[in-house]
Design a protein around this motif. Structure first.
Motif, PDB file in Angstrom:
ATOM      1  N   GLN A 148      41.736  38.155  42.386  1.00 20.02           N
ATOM      2  CA  GLN A 148      41.681  39.559  41.966  1.00 20.02           C
ATOM      3  C   GLN A 148      41.413  39.646  40.468  1.00 20.02           C
ATOM      4  OE1 GLN A 148      45.276  42.444  42.468  1.00 20.02           O
ATOM      5  NE2 GLN A 148      45.463  41.493  40.451  1.00 20.02           N
ATOM      6  N   ASN A 149      42.122  38.834  39.686  1.00 20.10           N
ATOM      7  CA  ASN A 149      41.981  38.870  38.233  1.00 20.10           C
ATOM      8  C   ASN A 149      40.633  38.339  37.765  1.00 20.10           C
ATOM      9  OD1 ASN A 149      44.552  39.909  38.148  1.00 20.10           O
ATOM     10  ND2 ASN A 149      45.529  38.004  37.518  1.00 20.10           N
ATOM     11  N   ARG A 156      49.106  54.942  51.276  1.00 21.42           N
ATOM     12  CA  ARG A 156      48.239  56.062  51.654  1.00 21.42           C
ATOM     13  C   ARG A 156      46.896  55.966  50.950  1.00 21.42           C
ATOM     14  NH1 ARG A 156      53.229  58.963  51.907  1.00 21.42           N
ATOM     15  NH2 ARG A 156      53.137  59.475  49.683  1.00 21.42           N
ATOM     16  N   GLU A 157      46.938  55.633  49.660  1.00 23.86           N
ATOM     17  CA  GLU A 157      45.689  55.510  48.904  1.00 23.86           C
ATOM     18  C   GLU A 157      44.849  54.348  49.418  1.00 23.86           C
ATOM     19  OE1 GLU A 157      46.921  55.131  44.871  1.00 23.86           O
ATOM     20  OE2 GLU A 157      47.553  57.227  44.678  1.00 23.86           O
ATOM     21  N   LEU A 187      53.155  43.479  45.248  1.00 20.58           N
ATOM     22  CA  LEU A 187      53.216  44.069  43.913  1.00 20.58           C
ATOM     23  C   LEU A 187      53.980  43.170  42.955  1.00 20.58           C
ATOM     24  CD1 LEU A 187      53.957  47.801  44.842  1.00 20.58           C
ATOM     25  CD2 LEU A 187      51.759  46.825  44.165  1.00 20.58           C
ATOM     26  N   ALA A 188      55.100  42.627  43.419  1.00 20.65           N
ATOM     27  CA  ALA A 188      55.917  41.774  42.564  1.00 20.65           C
ATOM     28  C   ALA A 188      55.168  40.513  42.164  1.00 20.65           C
ATOM     29  CB  ALA A 188      57.215  41.403  43.282  1.00 20.65           C
ATOM     30  N   PRO A 194      47.147  47.378  42.763  1.00 15.45           N
ATOM     31  CA  PRO A 194      46.529  48.309  43.715  1.00 15.45           C
ATOM     32  C   PRO A 194      45.343  49.082  43.146  1.00 15.45           C
ATOM     33  CG  PRO A 194      48.654  49.133  42.975  1.00 15.45           C
ATOM     34  CD  PRO A 194      48.542  47.731  42.465  1.00 15.45           C
ATOM     35  N   SER A 195      45.148  49.044  41.831  1.00 12.35           N
ATOM     36  CA  SER A 195      43.957  49.682  41.261  1.00 12.35           C
ATOM     37  C   SER A 195      42.737  48.782  41.392  1.00 12.35           C
ATOM     38  CB  SER A 195      44.190  50.039  39.792  1.00 12.35           C
ATOM     39  OG  SER A 195      44.247  48.878  38.981  1.00 12.35           O
TER      40      SER A 195
END
Length: 362
Positions: A68-69, A337-338, A105-106, A111-112
């Motif tokens: 991701q990064n 939801r997003e 998340l941790a 999520p962006s």
């Protein structure tokens, strides 16, 4: 609270990028005849059957955050429908789904930059199962070795149709977003081969729509559970990422070792001892041989103490972030939801292409 979460997340990502023991995956070449995203798109995920453990973290979570990064387009599916493949009911499903998001998340999933979604919330994804099933035979589904293993360990009295069609359903998970790289272990390669077969047959019959996804093999080490067998949620031998320091100490104290006092790193000859050595090394970013030499004649008790200290030190920041996220589950649900909305838009576009290709749009 949200601002604090993002700040701690950024710190964690910077820390992870410099860890010496991160695993480098290997991309296995494959042909890509269909339309593909502008950059590599990765699809991966975890079934919501319980908390993620240290095997998940060192085997997959670290790599996901790294990829991701590095700018790859990361889709994380939580396949809640697939929980029903090997059990009669999905116990505590909502709790397990939210728990997975907390673990993600941790660990540093942003999520962006990543799309986290649940299987059941994407109707267009699941509609792909029908045309996909028309492209594979019953014999091809039946001889899939992963399905055979799942059936052998099934909690159900009889094999369900969902279990049998699991490989085609997984193909829908991968192809709905046109993922072209899929991180898997060796045991999951047959699923990827069937996914490529489905993509190829669809493209040959109806025209180029899907890429044939490449396998992204990781060299991540296999961590054993406390009983000396593969660490697994279902076997009750795992050490959860979210475990407290006291629980971690208790579980490691009960881990299987051997009677030889001097500690050495010998995965073949001393698998249980070597597993604790490796776990310590992974948490400290060191060589397992160096760790073994340092513990030396302290024996199993000394090794377990070192492993406990290393695990608790490494995961303390992650556990603190997870606890902070857990204080605001409304934030977690909003992220889902997003993510579901983004994945739904992608799935709708893909299903429209499929219908056009098949001459089904009116």
């Amino acid at each position: 609270m949200t601002t604090q979460i993002h700040e701690t997340q950024q710190i964690h990502e910077t820390h992870q990028a410099h860890q010496a023991h991160q695993i480098e995956p290997t991309a296995v070449p494959g042909t890509v005849p269909g339309a593909v995203p502008a950059k590599d798109r990765i699809l991966t995920g975890d079934r919501p059957t319980g908390p993620l453990h240290l095997g998940h973290y060192f085997g997959t979570l670290q790599n996901r955050v790294r990829l991701q990064n590095e700018g790859m387009d990361l889709f994380l599916v939580i396949p809640d429908y697939q929980v029903l493949t090997d059990r009669d009911v999905a116990d505590r499903l909502a709790e397990h789904v939210e728990g997975l998001v907390l673990d993600y998340l941790a660990a540093g999933v942003d999520p962006s930059r990543a799309t986290i979604f649940t299987h059941s919330a994407i109707p267009a994804l699941n509609q792909l199962l029908l045309p996909f099933l028309s492209l594979v035979s019953v014999a091809e589904l039946g001889r899939n070795p992963t399905v055979k293993d799942e059936i052998a360990h099934s909690r159900q009295a009889a094999v369900s149709g969902l279990m049998f069609t699991y490989p085609a359903h997984q193909a829908a998970d991968i192809l709905f977003c046109k993922a072209n790289l899929v991180p898997v272990g060796k045991d999951q390669e047959p699923h990827l081969e069937l996914t490529r077969t489905i993509a190829r047959r669809f493209n040959e019959r109806y025209g180029p729509v899907f890429p044939e996804p490449r396998t992204l093999l990781s060299e991540a080490p296999l961590l054993l559970g406390t009983d000396g067998t593969k660490m697994s949620k279902s076997r009750g031998n795992s050490l959860a990422i979210r475990a407290s320091s006291d629980e971690t100490a208790r579980l490691i104290r009960g881990a299987k070792t051997d009677a030889v006092r001097r500690i050495s790193y010998d995965p073949e000859g001393r698998p249980e001892v070597s597993n604790l050595v490796l776990l310590t090394a992974l948490c400290q970013g060191r060589s397992p041989y160096e760790v073994a030499a340092e513990v030396g004649d302290a024996g199993a008790a000394g090794l377990k103490a070192a492993a406990t200290e290393a695990v608790n030190a490494h995961f303390a920041p992650l556990r603190a972030r997870r606890a902070e996220y857990a204080q605001d589950l409304s934030y977690v649900r909003e992220l889902l939801r997003e993510g579901n909305a983004r994945a739904g838009e992608v799935a709708d576009r893909t299903l429209a292409e499929v219908r056009d290709a098949m001459g089904m749009r009116r």
